[in-house]
Design a protein around this motif. Sequence first.
Motif, PDB file in Angstrom:
ATOM      1  N   ASN A 145     -81.433   5.737 -79.467  1.00 10.39           N
ATOM      2  CA  ASN A 145     -80.015   6.075 -79.555  1.00 10.39           C
ATOM      3  C   ASN A 145     -79.376   5.774 -78.203  1.00 10.39           C
ATOM      4  O   ASN A 145     -80.074   5.491 -77.221  1.00 10.39           O
ATOM      5  CB  ASN A 145     -79.822   7.554 -79.912  1.00 10.39           C
ATOM      6  N   THR A 146     -78.053   5.820 -78.162  1.00 11.39           N
ATOM      7  CA  THR A 146     -77.329   5.711 -76.895  1.00 11.39           C
ATOM      8  C   THR A 146     -76.285   6.816 -76.846  1.00 11.39           C
ATOM      9  O   THR A 146     -75.918   7.390 -77.879  1.00 11.39           O
ATOM     10  CB  THR A 146     -76.641   4.346 -76.731  1.00 11.39           C
ATOM     11  N   TYR A 147     -75.801   7.086 -75.636  1.00 13.42           N
ATOM     12  CA  TYR A 147     -74.785   8.132 -75.454  1.00 13.42           C
ATOM     13  C   TYR A 147     -73.873   7.738 -74.304  1.00 13.42           C
ATOM     14  O   TYR A 147     -74.316   7.180 -73.311  1.00 13.42           O
ATOM     15  CB  TYR A 147     -75.452   9.472 -75.146  1.00 13.42           C
ATOM     16  N   GLY A 148     -72.591   8.074 -74.461  1.00 11.28           N
ATOM     17  CA  GLY A 148     -71.641   7.778 -73.414  1.00 11.28           C
ATOM     18  C   GLY A 148     -70.657   6.699 -73.867  1.00 11.28           C
ATOM     19  O   GLY A 148     -70.769   6.156 -74.963  1.00 11.28           O
ATOM     20  N   PRO A 149     -69.687   6.424 -73.024  1.00  6.66           N
ATOM     21  CA  PRO A 149     -69.535   6.868 -71.629  1.00  6.66           C
ATOM     22  C   PRO A 149     -68.907   8.255 -71.459  1.00  6.66           C
ATOM     23  O   PRO A 149     -68.834   8.746 -70.339  1.00  6.66           O
ATOM     24  CB  PRO A 149     -68.615   5.796 -71.033  1.00  6.66           C
ATOM     25  N   ARG A 150     -68.458   8.863 -72.567  1.00  8.26           N
ATOM     26  CA  ARG A 150     -67.860  10.198 -72.464  1.00  8.26           C
ATOM     27  C   ARG A 150     -68.387  11.071 -73.589  1.00  8.26           C
ATOM     28  O   ARG A 150     -68.788  10.574 -74.642  1.00  8.26           O
ATOM     29  CB  ARG A 150     -66.331  10.132 -72.555  1.00  8.26           C
ATOM     30  N   PRO A 151     -68.343  12.399 -73.407  1.00 10.13           N
ATOM     31  CA  PRO A 151     -68.693  13.299 -74.509  1.00 10.13           C
ATOM     32  C   PRO A 151     -67.709  13.155 -75.665  1.00 10.13           C
ATOM     33  O   PRO A 151     -66.606  12.615 -75.499  1.00 10.13           O
ATOM     34  CB  PRO A 151     -68.643  14.690 -73.871  1.00 10.13           C
ATOM     35  N   SER A 152     -68.102  13.644 -76.827  1.00  6.26           N
ATOM     36  CA  SER A 152     -67.349  13.379 -78.055  1.00  6.26           C
ATOM     37  C   SER A 152     -65.906  13.873 -77.994  1.00  6.26           C
ATOM     38  O   SER A 152     -64.985  13.163 -78.413  1.00  6.26           O
ATOM     39  CB  SER A 152     -68.067  14.006 -79.252  1.00  6.26           C
ATOM     40  N   GLU A 153     -65.675  15.074 -77.490  1.00  2.13           N
ATOM     41  CA  GLU A 153     -64.308  15.595 -77.430  1.00  2.13           C
ATOM     42  C   GLU A 153     -63.450  14.767 -76.487  1.00  2.13           C
ATOM     43  O   GLU A 153     -62.301  14.424 -76.808  1.00  2.13           O
ATOM     44  CB  GLU A 153     -64.315  17.059 -76.997  1.00  2.13           C
ATOM     45  N   ALA A 154     -63.981  14.429 -75.324  1.00  2.97           N
ATOM     46  CA  ALA A 154     -63.233  13.624 -74.356  1.00  2.97           C
ATOM     47  C   ALA A 154     -62.948  12.236 -74.922  1.00  2.97           C
ATOM     48  O   ALA A 154     -61.865  11.682 -74.706  1.00  2.97           O
ATOM     49  CB  ALA A 154     -64.007  13.512 -73.046  1.00  2.97           C
ATOM     50  N   THR A 155     -63.898  11.675 -75.661  1.00  2.00           N
ATOM     51  CA  THR A 155     -63.689  10.373 -76.293  1.00  2.00           C
ATOM     52  C   THR A 155     -62.516  10.438 -77.255  1.00  2.00           C
ATOM     53  O   THR A 155     -61.674   9.528 -77.308  1.00  2.00           O
ATOM     54  CB  THR A 155     -64.956   9.926 -77.035  1.00  2.00           C
ATOM     55  N   GLY A 156     -62.430  11.526 -78.016  1.00  2.00           N
ATOM     56  CA  GLY A 156     -61.314  11.706 -78.935  1.00  2.00           C
ATOM     57  C   GLY A 156     -59.988  11.776 -78.212  1.00  2.00           C
ATOM     58  O   GLY A 156     -59.003  11.138 -78.621  1.00  2.00           O
ATOM     59  N   TYR A 157     -59.940  12.540 -77.111  1.00  2.00           N
ATOM     60  CA  TYR A 157     -58.708  12.642 -76.321  1.00  2.00           C
ATOM     61  C   TYR A 157     -58.282  11.277 -75.798  1.00  2.00           C
ATOM     62  O   TYR A 157     -57.110  10.892 -75.871  1.00  2.00           O
ATOM     63  CB  TYR A 157     -58.913  13.597 -75.130  1.00  2.00           C
ATOM     64  N   VAL A 158     -59.242  10.539 -75.257  1.00  2.00           N
ATOM     65  CA  VAL A 158     -58.949   9.226 -74.678  1.00  2.00           C
ATOM     66  C   VAL A 158     -58.453   8.258 -75.749  1.00  2.00           C
ATOM     67  O   VAL A 158     -57.451   7.552 -75.549  1.00  2.00           O
ATOM     68  CB  VAL A 158     -60.198   8.657 -73.972  1.00  2.00           C
ATOM     69  N   ASN A 159     -59.137   8.226 -76.877  1.00  2.00           N
ATOM     70  CA  ASN A 159     -58.752   7.284 -77.939  1.00  2.00           C
ATOM     71  C   ASN A 159     -57.360   7.586 -78.477  1.00  2.00           C
ATOM     72  O   ASN A 159     -56.572   6.658 -78.743  1.00  2.00           O
ATOM     73  CB  ASN A 159     -59.779   7.320 -79.065  1.00  2.00           C
ATOM     74  N   ARG A 160     -57.030   8.860 -78.645  1.00  2.00           N
ATOM     75  CA  ARG A 160     -55.704   9.226 -79.153  1.00  2.00           C
ATOM     76  C   ARG A 160     -54.616   8.861 -78.154  1.00  2.00           C
ATOM     77  O   ARG A 160     -53.550   8.358 -78.527  1.00  2.00           O
ATOM     78  CB  ARG A 160     -55.656  10.721 -79.472  1.00  2.00           C
ATOM     79  N   PHE A 161     -54.903   9.082 -76.864  1.00  2.00           N
ATOM     80  CA  PHE A 161     -53.908   8.763 -75.832  1.00  2.00           C
ATOM     81  C   PHE A 161     -53.684   7.254 -75.752  1.00  2.00           C
ATOM     82  O   PHE A 161     -52.547   6.786 -75.652  1.00  2.00           O
ATOM     83  CB  PHE A 161     -54.349   9.319 -74.479  1.00  2.00           C
ATOM     84  N   LYS A 162     -54.784   6.489 -75.806  1.00  4.96           N
ATOM     85  CA  LYS A 162     -54.672   5.031 -75.753  1.00  4.96           C
ATOM     86  C   LYS A 162     -53.910   4.493 -76.957  1.00  4.96           C
ATOM     87  O   LYS A 162     -53.103   3.563 -76.838  1.00  4.96           O
ATOM     88  CB  LYS A 162     -56.067   4.391 -75.699  1.00  4.96           C
TER      89      LYS A 162
END
Length: 205
Positions: A145-162
């Motif tokens: 498996n792989t993980y990153g570059p951000r935790p799941s909640e932070a990824t959601g925040y970033v994607n919505r903002f972008k």
Amino acid sequence: MDTIIKSSLEKSTSYTAYRALVKQLADAGSTTGSEKTEALVNYTKLNDRRMKRWDKTVKVPENVLAPIKSFEGPVTWLVITESWCGDAAHIMPVLNKISELNNNIDFKVVLRDENPELMDRFLTNGNKSIPKVIMLDNDTGDVLNTYGPRPSEATGYVNRFKAKHGKLTPEFKEDLQHWYNTNKGQNIIKDITDILCELESNVCQ
């Protein structure tokens, strides 16, 4: 095992050695990576302080200790990073704290700019985003498996903002740092515990 992964593993260091490197660079006014700009040097100094704080304060909740400790592995977590990366400074101490709870998890660190072929294998949406955790089966060499570059909640925040604004603003990046400080690594711990459960389903029954 894939030759690129094998080569990177041979160049990898422990988390303890990586922390010592970051402190040394921060004290010397330098940074990892191919660029040595003043901004990246300042980020390295900031991240050294961040990691020092998280190394001391991260707490793994009692309710996830059992699945973490009972994971049988053996696995290696090969983390691609650089000292100037803000996300990595928040994430890596948490990963290390988790790995310390289970002798079957070997935590190794490599630098992105020194391992371009490895980074190119594990892009995120076509980008060389870090930190990136590659979870390897020690017996087979397979990528589990792989993980990153951000935790799941932070990824959601970033994607919505972008999606709404097109790119991340300095103000948003500051807000993201506040999120990391408030969350105290708990989202990362949950994400990783969920992955361990998926890899070895019986540990979470």
